[in-house]
Design an enzyme around this catalytic site. Structure first.
Site, short mmCIF file in Angstrom:
data_model
loop_
_atom_site.label_atom_id
_atom_site.label_comp_id
_atom_site.label_asym_id
_atom_site.label_seq_id
_atom_site.Cartn_x
_atom_site.Cartn_y
_atom_site.Cartn_z
N CYS A 144 0.51 -1.12 -0.01
CA CYS A 144 -0.19 0.34 0.19
C CYS A 144 1.06 1.68 0.25
O CYS A 144 0.98 1.60 -0.59
CB CYS A 144 -0.87 -0.33 0.96
SG CYS A 144 -2.46 0.71 0.24
N HIS A 165 -3.64 -5.15 0.52
CA HIS A 165 -2.98 -5.43 1.82
C HIS A 165 -2.76 -7.28 1.69
O HIS A 165 -3.67 -7.52 2.20
CB HIS A 165 -3.81 -5.26 3.08
CG HIS A 165 -4.20 -3.70 3.36
ND1 HIS A 165 -2.85 -3.19 3.63
CD2 HIS A 165 -4.44 -2.94 2.65
CE1 HIS A 165 -2.62 -1.84 3.45
NE2 HIS A 165 -3.92 -1.32 3.02
N GLU A 199 -1.04 -9.14 3.52
CA GLU A 199 -0.79 -9.63 5.02
C GLU A 199 -2.45 -10.00 5.69
O GLU A 199 -2.47 -10.47 6.19
CB GLU A 199 -0.61 -8.43 5.76
CG GLU A 199 -1.50 -7.28 6.77
CD GLU A 199 -1.05 -6.16 5.30
OE1 GLU A 199 -0.94 -6.87 4.04
OE2 GLU A 199 -1.05 -5.44 5.75
N1 GLN Z 1 -1.78 6.54 2.68
C1 GLN Z 1 -2.15 5.76 1.38
C2 GLN Z 1 -3.91 5.64 0.77
O1 GLN Z 1 -4.35 6.79 1.58
C3 GLN Z 1 -1.74 4.47 1.45
C4 GLN Z 1 -2.48 3.88 2.46
C5 GLN Z 1 -2.10 2.68 3.02
O2 GLN Z 1 -1.54 1.95 3.05
N2 GLN Z 1 -3.09 1.82 3.52
O3 GLN Z 1 -4.02 6.32 -0.43
#
Ligand code: GLN
Length: 536
Positions: A382, A508, A510
């Protein structure tokens, strides 16, 4: 009708109620029963999505996009129970429902009160998981008995045994038996008090699970049983595990917790429990053949629970590959000095997890550069992927000042920018791109090799995205677009082909790894790290 198990906690918080609940779910499933799990949290936030990881640890995301408590991660890692919105409730969400009903006039002029209206809503939440094909619903009540805010939940679970029959409800109380060094004794008084508090509100626990650092003697068990009014056989010891949390279900089964539950609820096991896969996990953890050092570079690196699922997923891949995973938790805002950057060059893999806000981002970008230039296996998740794109844009594609508009609205090269649907969004709760979304992987990439299939589904939680205007420029400079959303063509996976393992994912992974089946990308990352450790 489904039977219900309620799990409460006493004496102190952080006893591992989530883990114990998940282990009970797993043990019941091992007997062939169908289980559903849920967490009822007494705080007022509608969901934990708006809470800082410092407050509440990781926010765990489900397929349906619900942002939930990290205990749901334990449920998914230990059991096969499908989770949904109905698996996660807070006081805030319960009240929201009650107030909505009141505004719709559903209470027909009555005074709306905690008892019965809020408790009815809690009972509805619990029974939302009932179904003909579900044998047992396990509800974990967050917080500690004695907290003001958990009272309506305790009242609701007390009433449920009147509504659906005592024989269909089982109360398990998880408590602490502290060891006093000075007295060289285990102390049972706090447990007596905590059970006393439960009994005052009308709940007599059926089973006590006692967390302890030392073995509890027969005498002490008898004392707890007699003071707390439960049979000796229903006082179950749960000692701190030596190697891993994955020992918990095996230990509880050794103390016959599953037997007691089946007997008390008159549940017929559908098969002989087979825990061999769990014994195998413990064996692998005890006798690793490799060791790898993985740096996790994040804003909340020092907070034990902020990247819970990431640490667990690394361990799952370690279990499969018989590798002991040593994690260096590196706070990204401290990545300034030459020493700390040199330290990074020595690790076998660098992982940058998700995150929000500007603090520490430049440190993460430096960490990506070290991974890229030194061919250290890299896994960006992410925000970690977004940092990898920024680093590549700045230092390989020479787009000076490239950035995400999350951190610099004036950047000349917004390689990461807000998703179009996010421009008008004002509320922060539940408004990100959330939940399971499809990705199509390209041939010849590391990702497709490890997934073994081109079409995958993974969970998302973000507002910003790879800016499509830069696809060509960054692609021409050598960035491999390894996966895209098939409908919206958003970039979901990036790789560097000239690197042994450099993978960034917008989603994600994970949240979809289990000890018995590690996530393919974590598996691939740890494989690459093992190879590096052998050639260092
Ligand atoms: N801050 C980034 C976004 O909103 C990444 C979010 C995250 O890593 N979950 O896109």
């Amino acid at each position: 009708m489904s039977k219900h198990i309620f799990i409460t906690g006493g004496v102190v918080s952080s006893l591992g109620k989530g883990l114990t609940s998940a282990s009970i779910g797993m043990l019941l499933e091992s007997h062939g029963l169908s289980v559903r799990m849920q967490k009822l949290d007494p705080y007022l936030n509608v969901d934990p999505g708006t809470m800082s990881p410092y407050q509440h640890g990781e926010v765990y995301v489900l397929d349906d996009g619900s942002e939930t408590d990290l205990d749901l991660g334990h449920y998914e890692r230990f059991t096969q129970s499908p989770l949904s919105r109905n698996s996660s409730w807070t006081t805030g969400r319960i009240y929201l429902n009650v107030i909505d009903r009141e505004r719709r006039g559903e209470y027909q002029g009555k005074t709306v009160q905690v008892v019965p209206h809020v408790t009815d809503e809690i009972k509805r939440a619990i029974r939302s998981l009932d179904s003909e094909d579900v044998d047992v619903v396990i509800s974990e009540i967050g917080g500690t008995v004695g907290d003001i805010e958990s009272l309506p939940f305790l009242e609701a679970i007390r009433q449920l045994s009147l509504n659906i029959g005592k024989e269909n409800c089982l109360y398990i109380h998880l408590t602490l038996i502290p060891y006093l060094k000075a007295a060289r004794e285990l102390k049972t008084k706090p447990t007596q008090h905590s059970v006393g508090q439960l009994r005052e509100i009308g709940i007599q626990p059926d089973i006590l699970v006692c967390r302890t650092e030392q073995d509890i003697s027969r005498d002490e068990i008898e004392k707890i049983a007699s003071f707390c009014n439960v049979p000796v056989t229903h006082v179950i010891e749960e000692k701190d595990c030596e190697f891993s949390i994955y020992e918990v279900p095996v230990m509880l089964s050794r103390h016959e917790l599953d037997r007691r539950i089946l007997d008390r609820l008159q549940l017929k096991p559908r098969k002989e429990a087979d825990l061999s896969r769990w014994f195998d996990i413990i064996q692998r953890l005890k006798e690793p053949e490799h060791q790898v050092n993985i740096a996790v570079v994040g804003k909340y690196a020092k907070h034990k629970d902020a990247y819970k699922s990431i640490y667990e997923s690394l361990d799952h891949a370690g279990i499969k590959n018989k590798a002991k995973i040593r994690i260096e938790r590196i706070p990204s805002d401290l990545l300034e000095s030459k020493e700390s950057l040199d330290l990074l060059k020595k690790v076998d893999g660098i992982l940058i997890p998700g995150g929000f806000g500007e603090r520490g981002v430049e440190g993460k970008i430096k960490a990506v550069r070290i991974a890229r230039e030194n061919k250290i296996p890299f896994f960006g998740i992410c925000l970690g992927m977004q940092c990898a794109v920024i680093e590549f844009a700045r230092h390989v594609a020479h787009l000076e000042g490239a950035n995400s508009t999350e951190f610099d609205n004036e950047t000349p090269h917004p390689v990461i920018s807000l998703l179009p649907e996010q421009y008008a969004v004002k509320d922060i709760g539940g408004t990100m791109r959330l939940g399971a979304q499809p990705t199509h992987l390209s041939e010849g990439t590391n990702s497709i090799r490890w997934y073994g299939t081109p079409d995958i589904s993974e969970r998302h939680r973000h507002r910003y995205e790879f800016n499509g205007d830069y696809l060509e420029t960054l692609g021409n400079a050598g960035l491999c677009i390894a996966g895209k959303n098939p409908e919206r063509l958003l970039v979901e996976v990036i790789e560097l082909s000239s690197h042994p393992w450099f993978v960034g994912v917008q989603f994600h992974p994970e949240f979809k790894s289990q000890p018995t089946s590690p996530h393919p990308l974590f598996d691939g990352f740890i494989n690459a790290a093992i190879q590096r450790s052998q050639h260092q």
